[in-house]
Design a protein around this motif. Structure first.
Motif, short mmCIF file in Angstrom:
data_model
loop_
_atom_site.label_atom_id
_atom_site.label_comp_id
_atom_site.label_asym_id
_atom_site.label_seq_id
_atom_site.Cartn_x
_atom_site.Cartn_y
_atom_site.Cartn_z
N VAL A 29 16.06 31.53 54.22
CA VAL A 29 17.48 31.91 54.24
C VAL A 29 17.69 33.12 55.14
N THR A 30 16.83 34.11 55.03
CA THR A 30 16.96 35.31 55.88
C THR A 30 16.83 34.94 57.36
N THR A 31 15.89 34.05 57.67
CA THR A 31 15.73 33.61 59.07
C THR A 31 17.00 32.93 59.57
N LEU A 32 17.62 32.12 58.72
CA LEU A 32 18.87 31.46 59.11
C LEU A 32 20.01 32.45 59.30
N LEU A 33 19.96 33.57 58.59
CA LEU A 33 21.02 34.58 58.69
C LEU A 33 20.86 35.51 59.89
N LEU A 34 19.69 35.52 60.51
CA LEU A 34 19.45 36.44 61.63
C LEU A 34 20.50 36.31 62.74
N PRO A 35 20.90 35.10 63.15
CA PRO A 35 21.93 35.02 64.20
C PRO A 35 23.25 35.69 63.81
N HIS A 95 16.98 44.83 55.23
CA HIS A 95 16.06 45.49 56.15
C HIS A 95 15.86 44.65 57.41
N ALA A 96 15.57 43.35 57.22
CA ALA A 96 15.32 42.47 58.35
C ALA A 96 16.57 42.28 59.21
N LEU A 97 17.71 42.10 58.58
CA LEU A 97 18.95 41.90 59.34
C LEU A 97 19.32 43.16 60.11
N GLY A 98 19.10 44.32 59.51
CA GLY A 98 19.39 45.57 60.21
C GLY A 98 18.52 45.77 61.43
N ILE A 99 17.23 45.47 61.30
CA ILE A 99 16.33 45.59 62.44
C ILE A 99 16.71 44.61 63.53
N PHE A 100 17.04 43.38 63.14
CA PHE A 100 17.37 42.36 64.14
C PHE A 100 18.63 42.74 64.90
N ALA A 101 19.62 43.29 64.20
CA ALA A 101 20.84 43.72 64.87
C ALA A 101 20.54 44.85 65.86
#
Length: 516
Positions: A66-72, A114-120
């Motif tokens: 789910v987190t991977t799908l939310l990265l975009p 954490h992951a979404l913040g880094i990706f942004a």
């Protein structure tokens, strides 16, 4: 260096994770190249795949997917913003700082935030790194989408390591509200530090200023206290310095030759994933060499650029250090206190679950508590790193910190042994074990709340007490493998270790758990 090769790697997890990362990133880049994308788009896709594989660390495979799908959702708007504002300096800089603020603040929502913040953040950073322009935006979107699909396919279908060895949930962030919340303080600190780093970085270079901001950002990742941040800054500088030396010898002579550069980038990717759990400095060596190789592919690599990279790193590290020292500082002792208390409570929880399991409660399972304890000990090591660092001048506190770490590691070993005994269906139980477990609970309560007397535990109705004979007899000689003595041995070991922890945790002043 020797530690890299002799450190335990249970189940070859680091080795497999590193090889899987190489496969996933190589697949992402290969698909981008076959699609006819530009070099800028291919590099963007490769870095997006690296981030997806490196930063997504949810406790279950489902949540990871789910987190991977939310990265975009986090990356695409930032990618568009950074590209469209590339020529508008003031708006670009202000937007970058807002991304920093939101990216750090998002950590309050655990591994996914954490992951979404880094990706942004990294989508904004990558746009500056590659000097992407608005006309390339559709191609960049396509490259990132393909990269995430490739990384997901490798991670969840072709090589699903986590399905065989699911990672335990990361420790929840330390509690608090408002400015007492660690993530809120870090968001303010990181934004202020990045603002200063951005200004000084632009004085050094109008084109490569972003390295100072990137340094500051990554120093704040996975740190909490000012001591942790200072140590992380030093290790980043050291790793960058060594990486530049290696880059001078490796990347410069290649002059961007595609095939050898691609092979060395793959080696660097493996190095990043393999060394990250063990050494931030060696991970930074791999990151720095990879950056040099990518600059070589882009045709802009020269010695002056590598020197500038080091200068920008120094600026970013100094800005991070000043921010954690001057702006809403979070003391090392306060963080030590919090993480050590949580580790001790995990010791008690695992012991209590093992005791209930041995008493016949089939629903009691100490395994999750043991896994949590291992993770919390990792956080304790990180929080105590400033005190045990070779350059730390506080010898007595260093000795106490090392003693605490050693004793907690022994506690974890006893807890694992007790959990293993509890998993034995033939294991027996007697009142002595229950009494010993109660003493462990009392010892934990004394260590974590020494200002108040340890409350006595009132057994539930029907529960045997030390003065009451158990409902079922203890094992008799020759009656089969009833390892009650083994369980008692582990619990007695915990009692001894917790008693030994009392002195280093209560020694004022400057003790690890300041309670007096």
């Amino acid at each position: 260096m020797k530690r890299m090769f002799v450190a335990p790697d249970p189940g070859l997890l680091r080795l497999r994770t590193g090889l899987r990362a190489v496969l996933g990133i190589a697949l992402a880049v290969a698909v981008a190249e076959l699609a006819g994308f530009s070099l800028t788009a291919s590099i963007t896709g490769g870095l997006a795949a690296l981030l997806a594989l490196f930063t997504v660390a949810d406790a279950t495979v489902r949540r990871q997917a789910v987190t991977t799908l939310l990265l975009p959702l986090a990356g695409f708007p930032v990618l568009a913003l950074a590209t469209l504002l590339h020529e508008h300096t003031l708006l670009r800089d202000a937007s970058f700082l807002l991304v920093v603020l939101g990216g750090v603040y998002a950590r309050r929502w655990g591994p996914r935030g954490h992951a979404l913040g880094i990706f942004a953040f990294m989508n904004f950073f990558i746009t500056q790194f590659l000097h992407a322009v608005p006309a390339q935006l559709p191609e960049l979107y396509a490259a990132v989408g393909i990269a995430l699909a490739a990384a997901g396919a490798v991670r969840f279908v072709l090589w699903p390591i986590e399905r065989r060895t699911p990672p335990p949930a990361a420790p929840a962030p330390l509690p608090g509200t408002g400015l007492a919340r660690i993530t809120t303080r870090q968001a303010v600190q990181a934004t202020a530090a990045c603002a200063v780093a951005l200004g000084i970085g632009q004085v050094l270079s109008e084109d490569r200023w972003y390295w100072a901001v990137g340094t500051t950002w990554w120093i704040f990742v996975n740190t909490v206290s000012r001591g942790e941040t200072l140590v992380r800054g030093f290790r980043r500088f050291l790793g960058t310095l060594l990486g530049i030396a290696v880059g001078m010898a490796v990347a410069l002579p290649l002059h961007g030759a595609p095939l050898p550069t691609a092979l060395l980038v793959a080696v660097c990717v493996f190095g990043i994933f393999y060394t990250a759990p063990l050494s931030y400095s060696w991970m930074m060596v791999a990151v720095t060499v990879m950056a040099g190789l990518l600059y070589g592919l882009l045709g802009v690599l020269d010695p002056a650029l590598l020197v500038l990279r080091l200068e920008e790193t120094v600026v970013g590290a100094v800005c991070a250090a000043l921010a954690v020292l001057l702006i809403l500082p979070v003391t090392t002792h306060a963080i030590n206190d919090a993480w050590i208390q949580r580790a001790l409570r995990a010791v008690h929880a695992a012991t209590a679950a093992s005791e209930r399991r041995l008493a016949g409660d089939e629903q009691a399972d100490p395994t999750p508590h043991v896994a949590e304890l291992d993770l919390l000990l990792g956080r304790v090591r990180l929080s105590l790193a400033p005190l045990v660092h070779p350059l730390s001048p506080f010898r007595e506190r260093k000795a106490r910190a090392r003693q605490v770490l050693a004793l907690l590691d022994e506690c974890a070993a006893e807890v694992r042994g007790l959990a293993a005994v509890a998993a034995d269906p033939d294991a027996s139980h007697d009142a002595r074990l229950a009494a010993a477990c109660w003493r462990v609970e009392a010892a934990v309560e004394r260590l974590t709340s020494p200002r108040t007397p340890a409350p006595s535990r009132t057994p539930e109705a029907g529960t045997p007490t030390p003065e009451t004979a158990p409902d079922r007899p203890a094992a008799e000689p020759g009656a089969g493998p009833h390892p009650a003595p083994a369980a008692l041995g582990h619990v007695s070991g915990l009692e001894r270790l917790l008693a030994a922890l009392d002195e280093p945790l209560r020694t004022p002043p400057g003790s690890l758990l300041v309670r007096s």
